[in-house]
Design a protein around this motif. Structure first.
Motif, PDB file in Angstrom:
ATOM      1  N   LEU A   1     -45.592 -37.972  47.144  1.00 46.55           N
ATOM      2  CA  LEU A   1     -45.323 -36.614  46.691  1.00 46.55           C
ATOM      3  C   LEU A   1     -46.541 -36.042  45.970  1.00 46.55           C
ATOM      4  CD1 LEU A   1     -43.421 -34.221  46.147  1.00 46.55           C
ATOM      5  CD2 LEU A   1     -42.541 -35.494  44.166  1.00 46.55           C
TER       6      LEU A   1
ATOM      7  N   ALA B   1     -42.905 -30.958  40.426  1.00 47.09           N
ATOM      8  CA  ALA B   1     -42.537 -31.747  41.602  1.00 47.09           C
ATOM      9  C   ALA B   1     -41.898 -33.073  41.197  1.00 47.09           C
ATOM     10  CB  ALA B   1     -43.760 -31.994  42.478  1.00 47.09           C
ATOM     11  N   TYR B   2     -42.486 -33.741  40.194  1.00 43.13           N
ATOM     12  CA  TYR B   2     -41.883 -34.984  39.706  1.00 43.13           C
ATOM     13  C   TYR B   2     -40.477 -34.718  39.175  1.00 43.13           C
ATOM     14  CZ  TYR B   2     -46.632 -37.084  39.598  1.00 43.13           C
ATOM     15  OH  TYR B   2     -47.886 -37.572  39.910  1.00 43.13           O
TER      16      TYR B   2
ATOM     17  N   GLU C   1     -38.397 -32.312  40.001  1.00 44.76           N
ATOM     18  CA  GLU C   1     -37.479 -32.026  41.098  1.00 44.76           C
ATOM     19  C   GLU C   1     -37.068 -33.310  41.812  1.00 44.76           C
ATOM     20  OE1 GLU C   1     -35.976 -29.248  42.022  1.00 44.76           O
ATOM     21  OE2 GLU C   1     -36.891 -28.123  40.392  1.00 44.76           O
ATOM     22  N   ALA C   2     -38.024 -34.210  42.009  1.00 46.58           N
ATOM     23  CA  ALA C   2     -37.707 -35.474  42.679  1.00 46.58           C
ATOM     24  C   ALA C   2     -36.708 -36.283  41.859  1.00 46.58           C
ATOM     25  CB  ALA C   2     -38.987 -36.274  42.911  1.00 46.58           C
TER      26      ALA C   2
ATOM     27  N   ARG D   1     -42.710 -26.548  43.107  1.00 45.85           N
ATOM     28  CA  ARG D   1     -41.367 -26.317  43.664  1.00 45.85           C
ATOM     29  C   ARG D   1     -41.428 -26.142  45.177  1.00 45.85           C
ATOM     30  NH1 ARG D   1     -40.387 -23.765  38.609  1.00 45.85           N
ATOM     31  NH2 ARG D   1     -41.508 -21.902  39.276  1.00 45.85           N
TER      32      ARG D   1
ATOM     33  N   PHE E   1     -42.265 -29.517  46.948  1.00 39.47           N
ATOM     34  CA  PHE E   1     -41.134 -30.443  46.921  1.00 39.47           C
ATOM     35  C   PHE E   1     -40.051 -30.022  47.906  1.00 39.47           C
ATOM     36  CE2 PHE E   1     -36.939 -31.769  45.611  1.00 39.47           C
ATOM     37  CZ  PHE E   1     -37.115 -33.145  45.656  1.00 39.47           C
TER      38      PHE E   1
ATOM     39  N   ALA F   1     -38.791 -32.631  50.691  1.00 39.44           N
ATOM     40  CA  ALA F   1     -37.427 -33.155  50.599  1.00 39.44           C
ATOM     41  C   ALA F   1     -36.676 -33.139  51.919  1.00 39.44           C
ATOM     42  CB  ALA F   1     -36.644 -32.374  49.549  1.00 39.44           C
TER      43      ALA F   1
END
Length: 259
Positions: free
Chosen positions: A114, A167-168, A170-171, A213, A216, A220
């Motif tokens: 990611l 991003a982290y 959201e993951a 965002r 990600f 995803a």
């Protein structure tokens, strides 16, 4: 007064060193540094970065400069560690566990791939010559990290730290949905830390967060990410079931109260 403030900062610094213990302890991290991202390499399409910070940027950045040597400053110093297999530990308190305690090869792989995708997008968007951050434009401005001359002059738009933090977050929100709001909040705080450190302007943080965002959301949907996420979710569940917590969480709460 200054002595008391420094003493309080020293206590907070000690707590935040514990919080970011991955930087100084031997965590069983899987070797994933050579992994490619989940997405094809983006086309180079540098965006038109603002040439000068706005008056709002300058005012907000000046307010953040007042946080030097406070608890929030020391937290920003810890947040400068953004390598994917270590930065995940910034989310310990929000997840209610201590990630470093157990091997997490699937999570390491997911976060590394990611991060590769996020930074590839940042590189593609960032112009060769853009505006530098506050520490380069404001004489005497302190940064909470050591900077080479090259790093100091690097374009600050969009913020890579903000992109990675979001991003982290959201993951991890996907992997621990019952803690989604909390981990997203920490992802945003990581980006804000770059502005606290004087590395970027607040508008750079907003732009970087949007990149995080967007990337990600694309990552995803890929089959490889979905497979990695399934395995990583089991690892996080196991870490949370262990009952271990990070002793730096009190320092984190105190630092974030200064935001």
């Amino acid at each position: 007064m200054k002595r008391a403030r420094r003493a309080a900062g020293a206590v907070a610094a000690a707590g935040l060193v514990i919080l970011s213990s991955a930087c100084t302890t031997a965590r069983p991290v899987t070797a994933t540094t050579a992994l490619a991202g989940y997405l094809p390499a983006p086309a180079m399409a540098a965006g038109p970065a603002p040439s000068e910070p706005s008056s709002t940027d300058r005012q907000q950045s000046l307010a953040l400069a007042a946080l030097v040597d406070t608890d929030r400053w020391f937290m920003a110093t810890a947040h400068a560690e953004l390598s994917p297999t270590l930065a995940v530990q910034h989310f310990d308190c929000r997840l209610g566990t201590r990630i470093e305690a157990l091997p997490t090869p699937a999570l390491d792989r997911l976060m590394t791939r990611l991060a590769t995708d996020v930074m590839a997008r940042i590189t593609a968007l960032r112009p060769a010559e853009g505006r530098p951050g506050p520490v380069a434009m404001e004489p005497g401005r302190r940064s909470c990290v050591r900077l080479t001359a090259t790093r100091q002059a690097q374009p600050s738009w969009p913020s890579g730290a903000a992109a990675l933090g979001v991003a982290y977050g959201e993951a991890l929100a996907l992997l621990a949905p019952d803690r989604a709001e909390a981990v997203r909040g920490m992802g945003a705080a990581i980006g804000h830390s770059a502005a606290v450190c004087g590395l970027v302007w607040p508008s750079d943080v907003a732009a970087g967060a949007e990149v995080g965002r967007t990337v990600f959301a694309q990552v995803a949907t890929t089959p490889e990410f979905i497979a990695d996420a399934q395995a990583a979710r089991a690892e996080i569940d196991a870490a949370r079931a262990s009952g271990l917590t990070n002793p730096g969480c009190a320092a984190e709460r105190r630092a974030l109260a200064l935001n």
